[in-house]
Design a protein around this motif. Sequence first.
Motif, short mmCIF file in Angstrom:
data_model
loop_
_atom_site.label_atom_id
_atom_site.label_comp_id
_atom_site.label_asym_id
_atom_site.label_seq_id
_atom_site.Cartn_x
_atom_site.Cartn_y
_atom_site.Cartn_z
N LEU A 9 0.84 -1.20 0.00
CA LEU A 9 0.00 0.00 0.00
C LEU A 9 0.88 1.25 0.00
CD1 LEU A 9 -2.87 -1.02 2.46
CD2 LEU A 9 -2.97 -0.79 -0.03
N THR B 274 2.30 1.66 -3.60
CA THR B 274 1.31 2.13 -4.56
C THR B 274 0.65 3.43 -4.11
OG1 THR B 274 -0.25 0.61 -3.50
CG2 THR B 274 0.79 -0.15 -5.52
N GLN C 20 -1.01 4.44 -1.51
CA GLN C 20 -2.39 4.41 -1.05
C GLN C 20 -2.53 4.63 0.45
OE1 GLN C 20 -5.03 1.39 -3.05
NE2 GLN C 20 -3.07 0.42 -3.45
N ARG D 292 -4.60 7.72 1.69
CA ARG D 292 -6.03 7.53 1.47
C ARG D 292 -6.61 6.58 2.52
NH1 ARG D 292 -8.89 3.76 -1.03
NH2 ARG D 292 -7.10 2.54 -1.72
N GLN E 150 -6.81 -5.24 1.34
CA GLN E 150 -6.30 -4.34 0.30
C GLN E 150 -4.79 -4.46 0.14
OE1 GLN E 150 -7.70 -0.46 -0.29
NE2 GLN E 150 -9.58 -0.75 0.91
N ALA F 44 -2.95 -5.47 -3.22
CA ALA F 44 -1.91 -4.61 -3.78
C ALA F 44 -0.63 -5.40 -4.04
CB ALA F 44 -1.65 -3.42 -2.86
#
Lengths: 356, 172
Positions: A185, A188, A190, A193, A249, A253
Amino acid sequence: MSLREIINRPVSEWMRGSGPDRDVVLGSRIRLARNLAGIPFPAVASEQQLEHVMTMCREAVAKAGSLGNMEFVPMSSLTPLERQLLVERHLISPQHTKAVRHKAVILRDDEVVSVMINEEDHIRIQVLMPGMQLGLALDVADRVDNGLEGQLPYAFSETRGYLTACPTNVGTGLRASLMVHLPALALTDQIGRIIGAVGKFGLVVRGLYGEGTQAVGNIFQFSNQVTLGRGERETVEHLISVTRQVIDQEREARQAILKRNETWLEDRVLRAYGTLAHARVLSSREAMQLLSDVRLGIDLGLITDLKPEILQELLVLIRPAHLQNRVGRELGPAERDQLRASLVRERIRAFQAEQE
Amino acid sequence: MLCQACGQAEATVHVTRIVNGEKTESHLCEQCAREQGEAVLLEPVFSFHKLLGGLLEPEADPAPAEAVGRAPVRCPNCGLTFSDFKRLGHLGCSECYETFQKQLEPVLRRIHGSTAHAGKIPARTGGALRRRRELNRLRQELHQAVAKEEYERAAEIRDRIRALERDLRPGG
């Protein structure tokens, strides 16, 4: 087992890296805040009152029985280095190493349970276990709590629950945390967020060493914020269910990066491995980032001659106090970086030999 | 993510403000955060108190006793005043929750969205709590029994009440 033996033991229970969801969840932590009725909270209590709390807690542990092998250690009996070792092992908070005169820690010899006396609250029970074992950790904390409550007059109100120095902890006094490793994460982009999204569900995200610390090595702590109006089980289940989404997630990922860009990822994790295996100077920050990459490589099967728990083990052993304890003297920053590099090389060779 | 102010360094300070239900977020690097006065949030000890101070400002204690020349209310057990609490960020003792019950109500609601405990009840204190609840129930029953002139039943209930009261007496 004496405190010396505990401190000099190479790895704690939670560092063994077992437990469910171990590919993402490094550890589960439960903290219960408790106070004694009528006695002012530590920040405002007098010396005599603090001493009285220490005595009461020491006697309570001795009488309670069935708490396991507990040792009462006054913080003033420890050297600054020993105190720092306990912080690095997550057994006490950094705050607990300051103004140590009337502070103590009660340690169970397997390092799963630690109880801080006269930190922000009179009593802070902590349970730390590897992997996703939050429910079990709560059970353990609950038993310790019952044992102490049988001996001590807790500050409890029918409407407000367990009364704490800070109103953010009142009610259950429970802070449940999951320590998670989220390299994919982070890769990438993320993380920001996700931290935002998780905040909307009443959770807080922090770095590895608690309040105010930065996330190094892509390791984050997810904790509940609310302690009033929600029961202990409900709080823990809520934390798990929200964190579960993040775990899923992270796994997605990882697979996505592997699928889209395997060569790039393989190059990245193997470069990290190469650096750790051969570097002569390593800062703490660099080592953590490289260990995070290597661990990702192990989890995805790109590195096969190391075990995943190398991350948990080294993220404690490369910290300054552990390095100094190893050589038995104080070290300057430059010496520390050299010793850190040589320790990492040594541990990597040991892990490799084990796998052969 | 890059810093919103300078657009160059990595944003490491993330500030979320909720004012009257309106949420604003800013993402800054450490240096810009310091320049914009958000750096206090970087000091772990200050961060929470600052936040708590923010929570307290709008409505709690609109006219502090000191300002209108009255002596402030002090906790009879530890001597803390509510302004002390606002300054320190923590209460003085367990009795403070009783003393400042009214002022704490909105604070707790903002932090937790609730003001009532829903978790564990300690066995010992909880035992007394359960007995107290039972006692209240019996007293009502006694009242009803007397009203209905059921004296035999009333005498029975009275004995149970006496036994419970003995239990609840300190040291008993």
